[in-house]
Design a protein around this motif. Sequence first.
Motif, PDB file in Angstrom:
ATOM      1  N   TRP A  74       0.827  -1.209   0.000  1.00 59.47           N
ATOM      2  CA  TRP A  74       0.000   0.000   0.000  1.00 59.47           C
ATOM      3  C   TRP A  74       0.860   1.258   0.000  1.00 59.47           C
ATOM      4  CZ3 TRP A  74      -4.011   1.292   4.403  1.00 59.47           C
ATOM      5  CH2 TRP A  74      -4.819   2.357   4.006  1.00 59.47           C
ATOM      6  N   VAL A  75       1.724   1.374   0.982  1.00 57.78           N
ATOM      7  CA  VAL A  75       2.518   2.597   1.107  1.00 57.78           C
ATOM      8  C   VAL A  75       3.558   2.688  -0.011  1.00 57.78           C
ATOM      9  CG1 VAL A  75       4.057   3.903   2.620  1.00 57.78           C
ATOM     10  CG2 VAL A  75       2.087   2.683   3.591  1.00 57.78           C
ATOM     11  N   GLY A  76       4.179   1.578  -0.347  1.00 55.41           N
ATOM     12  CA  GLY A  76       5.135   1.592  -1.451  1.00 55.41           C
ATOM     13  C   GLY A  76       4.468   1.969  -2.762  1.00 55.41           C
ATOM     14  N   GLY A  77       3.261   1.464  -2.985  1.00 58.09           N
ATOM     15  CA  GLY A  77       2.512   1.813  -4.186  1.00 58.09           C
ATOM     16  C   GLY A  77       2.143   3.285  -4.223  1.00 58.09           C
ATOM     17  N   LEU A  78       1.728   3.821  -3.072  1.00 61.07           N
ATOM     18  CA  LEU A  78       1.409   5.251  -2.996  1.00 61.07           C
ATOM     19  C   LEU A  78       2.610   6.094  -3.410  1.00 61.07           C
ATOM     20  CD1 LEU A  78      -0.508   5.584   0.406  1.00 61.07           C
ATOM     21  CD2 LEU A  78      -1.397   6.161  -1.851  1.00 61.07           C
ATOM     22  N   TRP A  79       3.747   5.767  -2.836  1.00 62.69           N
ATOM     23  CA  TRP A  79       4.952   6.546  -3.107  1.00 62.69           C
ATOM     24  C   TRP A  79       5.453   6.329  -4.528  1.00 62.69           C
ATOM     25  CZ3 TRP A  79       7.515  10.343  -0.514  1.00 62.69           C
ATOM     26  CH2 TRP A  79       6.950  10.694   0.708  1.00 62.69           C
ATOM     27  N   ALA A  80       5.455   5.090  -4.989  1.00 60.90           N
ATOM     28  CA  ALA A  80       5.972   4.814  -6.336  1.00 60.90           C
ATOM     29  C   ALA A  80       5.124   5.495  -7.409  1.00 60.90           C
ATOM     30  CB  ALA A  80       6.027   3.310  -6.575  1.00 60.90           C
ATOM     31  N   ILE A  81       3.817   5.366  -7.304  1.00 64.77           N
ATOM     32  CA  ILE A  81       2.941   5.946  -8.325  1.00 64.77           C
ATOM     33  C   ILE A  81       2.927   7.474  -8.228  1.00 64.77           C
ATOM     34  CG2 ILE A  81       0.529   6.178  -9.056  1.00 64.77           C
ATOM     35  CD1 ILE A  81       0.266   3.143  -8.384  1.00 64.77           C
ATOM     36  N   GLY A  82       2.741   7.994  -7.021  1.00 66.31           N
ATOM     37  CA  GLY A  82       2.583   9.428  -6.860  1.00 66.31           C
ATOM     38  C   GLY A  82       3.837  10.250  -7.067  1.00 66.31           C
ATOM     39  N   TYR A  83       4.979   9.686  -6.712  1.00 57.24           N
ATOM     40  CA  TYR A  83       6.189  10.502  -6.694  1.00 57.24           C
ATOM     41  C   TYR A  83       7.284  10.024  -7.646  1.00 57.24           C
ATOM     42  CZ  TYR A  83       3.528  12.035  -2.736  1.00 57.24           C
ATOM     43  OH  TYR A  83       2.500  12.493  -1.947  1.00 57.24           O
ATOM     44  N   ILE A  84       7.034   8.910  -8.316  1.00 55.55           N
ATOM     45  CA  ILE A  84       7.984   8.433  -9.330  1.00 55.55           C
ATOM     46  C   ILE A  84       7.289   8.296 -10.677  1.00 55.55           C
ATOM     47  CG2 ILE A  84       9.541   6.568 -10.023  1.00 55.55           C
ATOM     48  CD1 ILE A  84       9.952   5.974  -7.002  1.00 55.55           C
ATOM     49  N   VAL A  85       6.264   7.450 -10.747  1.00 56.35           N
ATOM     50  CA  VAL A  85       5.627   7.128 -12.021  1.00 56.35           C
ATOM     51  C   VAL A  85       4.909   8.331 -12.635  1.00 56.35           C
ATOM     52  CG1 VAL A  85       3.925   5.660 -13.176  1.00 56.35           C
ATOM     53  CG2 VAL A  85       5.416   4.692 -11.415  1.00 56.35           C
TER      54      VAL A  85
ATOM     55  N   ALA B 127      -1.968   8.178 -15.630  1.00 56.17           N
ATOM     56  CA  ALA B 127      -1.771   8.470 -14.206  1.00 56.17           C
ATOM     57  C   ALA B 127      -3.075   8.280 -13.436  1.00 56.17           C
ATOM     58  CB  ALA B 127      -1.237   9.889 -14.026  1.00 56.17           C
ATOM     59  N   GLY B 128      -4.180   8.732 -13.993  1.00 54.59           N
ATOM     60  CA  GLY B 128      -5.477   8.567 -13.335  1.00 54.59           C
ATOM     61  C   GLY B 128      -5.829   7.111 -13.114  1.00 54.59           C
ATOM     62  N   LYS B 129      -5.543   6.281 -14.110  1.00 54.22           N
ATOM     63  CA  LYS B 129      -5.809   4.840 -13.962  1.00 54.22           C
ATOM     64  C   LYS B 129      -4.930   4.237 -12.869  1.00 54.22           C
ATOM     65  CE  LYS B 129      -7.512   3.982 -18.629  1.00 54.22           C
ATOM     66  NZ  LYS B 129      -8.831   3.476 -18.352  1.00 54.22           N
ATOM     67  N   LEU B 130      -3.681   4.684 -12.799  1.00 56.31           N
ATOM     68  CA  LEU B 130      -2.777   4.182 -11.756  1.00 56.31           C
ATOM     69  C   LEU B 130      -3.214   4.640 -10.368  1.00 56.31           C
ATOM     70  CD1 LEU B 130       0.626   4.597 -13.602  1.00 56.31           C
ATOM     71  CD2 LEU B 130      -0.513   2.442 -13.013  1.00 56.31           C
ATOM     72  N   PHE B 131      -3.653   5.890 -10.257  1.00 55.76           N
ATOM     73  CA  PHE B 131      -4.144   6.377  -8.967  1.00 55.76           C
ATOM     74  C   PHE B 131      -5.408   5.624  -8.549  1.00 55.76           C
ATOM     75  CE2 PHE B 131      -1.677  10.338  -9.960  1.00 55.76           C
ATOM     76  CZ  PHE B 131      -0.795  10.217  -8.892  1.00 55.76           C
ATOM     77  N   ALA B 132      -6.272   5.325  -9.508  1.00 52.57           N
ATOM     78  CA  ALA B 132      -7.472   4.539  -9.191  1.00 52.57           C
ATOM     79  C   ALA B 132      -7.084   3.132  -8.736  1.00 52.57           C
ATOM     80  CB  ALA B 132      -8.394   4.468 -10.404  1.00 52.57           C
ATOM     81  N   LEU B 133      -6.105   2.537  -9.411  1.00 50.67           N
ATOM     82  CA  LEU B 133      -5.642   1.197  -9.034  1.00 50.67           C
ATOM     83  C   LEU B 133      -5.086   1.185  -7.619  1.00 50.67           C
ATOM     84  CD1 LEU B 133      -4.967  -1.766  -9.722  1.00 50.67           C
ATOM     85  CD2 LEU B 133      -2.804  -0.933 -10.657  1.00 50.67           C
ATOM     86  N   ILE B 134      -4.232   2.155  -7.279  1.00 53.97           N
ATOM     87  CA  ILE B 134      -3.662   2.171  -5.934  1.00 53.97           C
ATOM     88  C   ILE B 134      -4.737   2.512  -4.908  1.00 53.97           C
ATOM     89  CG2 ILE B 134      -2.801   4.548  -5.804  1.00 53.97           C
ATOM     90  CD1 ILE B 134      -1.056   1.364  -4.502  1.00 53.97           C
ATOM     91  N   GLY B 135      -5.790   3.197  -5.338  1.00 55.57           N
ATOM     92  CA  GLY B 135      -6.920   3.432  -4.442  1.00 55.57           C
ATOM     93  C   GLY B 135      -7.602   2.122  -4.052  1.00 55.57           C
ATOM     94  N   TRP B 136      -7.825   1.260  -5.039  1.00 56.80           N
ATOM     95  CA  TRP B 136      -8.422  -0.051  -4.751  1.00 56.80           C
ATOM     96  C   TRP B 136      -7.482  -0.901  -3.915  1.00 56.80           C
ATOM     97  CZ3 TRP B 136     -13.293  -0.389  -4.769  1.00 56.80           C
ATOM     98  CH2 TRP B 136     -14.059   0.319  -5.673  1.00 56.80           C
ATOM     99  N   VAL B 137      -6.192  -0.844  -4.211  1.00 59.06           N
ATOM    100  CA  VAL B 137      -5.201  -1.562  -3.392  1.00 59.06           C
ATOM    101  C   VAL B 137      -5.280  -1.056  -1.953  1.00 59.06           C
ATOM    102  CG1 VAL B 137      -2.718  -1.859  -2.970  1.00 59.06           C
ATOM    103  CG2 VAL B 137      -3.630  -2.135  -5.279  1.00 59.06           C
ATOM    104  N   GLY B 138      -5.404   0.248  -1.795  1.00 60.92           N
ATOM    105  CA  GLY B 138      -5.493   0.833  -0.457  1.00 60.92           C
ATOM    106  C   GLY B 138      -6.729   0.376   0.298  1.00 60.92           C
ATOM    107  N   LEU B 139      -7.865   0.343  -0.369  1.00 59.35           N
ATOM    108  CA  LEU B 139      -9.089  -0.099   0.306  1.00 59.35           C
ATOM    109  C   LEU B 139      -9.008  -1.571   0.699  1.00 59.35           C
ATOM    110  CD1 LEU B 139     -11.731   1.830  -1.811  1.00 59.35           C
ATOM    111  CD2 LEU B 139     -10.951   2.352   0.520  1.00 59.35           C
TER     112      LEU B 139
END
Length: 153
Positions: free
Chosen positions: A16-27, A45-57
Amino acid sequence: MRKLSEALYLLTITLWVGGLWAIGYIVAPVLFSSLTDRQTAGMVAGKLFALIGWVGLGSATYLTVFLLLRRGGGIFRCAVFWLVVVMALLTAASQFGIQPLMAQLKADALPREVMESVLRDRFAAWHGFSSILYLVQSMLGLWLVVWAGKGLK
C-alpha cells in the motif's frame, strides 16, 4: 498460521505505502515529463491512482481485520489502527468523491479538453485538493511503516 498473518500484515503495508509513493512521486512525474501528450499522461496516471486506491481499500480491510483479531476490544487504543482508518477514509474520499467529480468535469468539457474549457478552474481546484489529500495520505503511510511493529504487539 500466526507467522503467515504477520507476514501478510507487513507485506500489505509495504504494498500500500510503497505503491502510494511509487505511483505518486515516481511514475506520475515521469509520465508527465516523458510523454508529449499531457492528456495521455493524465489518463494513464489517473488509472494508476485509481488502481492504488483499490489496493489501499483492500489493504485497509485486511489490516483492520488483522488488528481486530490481534487486539480485540483494545483496537481503539492502537495508533496503527487509527492510521489505517484515516488513510482508508482519505482513499475512499478520493476514490468515490473527488475522482468521479473530476471525471465528470472532463466529460462535461467535451469535445474540448478540460484544461481548455470554462471548467478549467474548477478542475484545477479539485486536482489541487486531491493532490493535498494524496500528500497527507503518503505522509501517514510513512508513519504507518515506522509504527508497523506496534501493530504486531
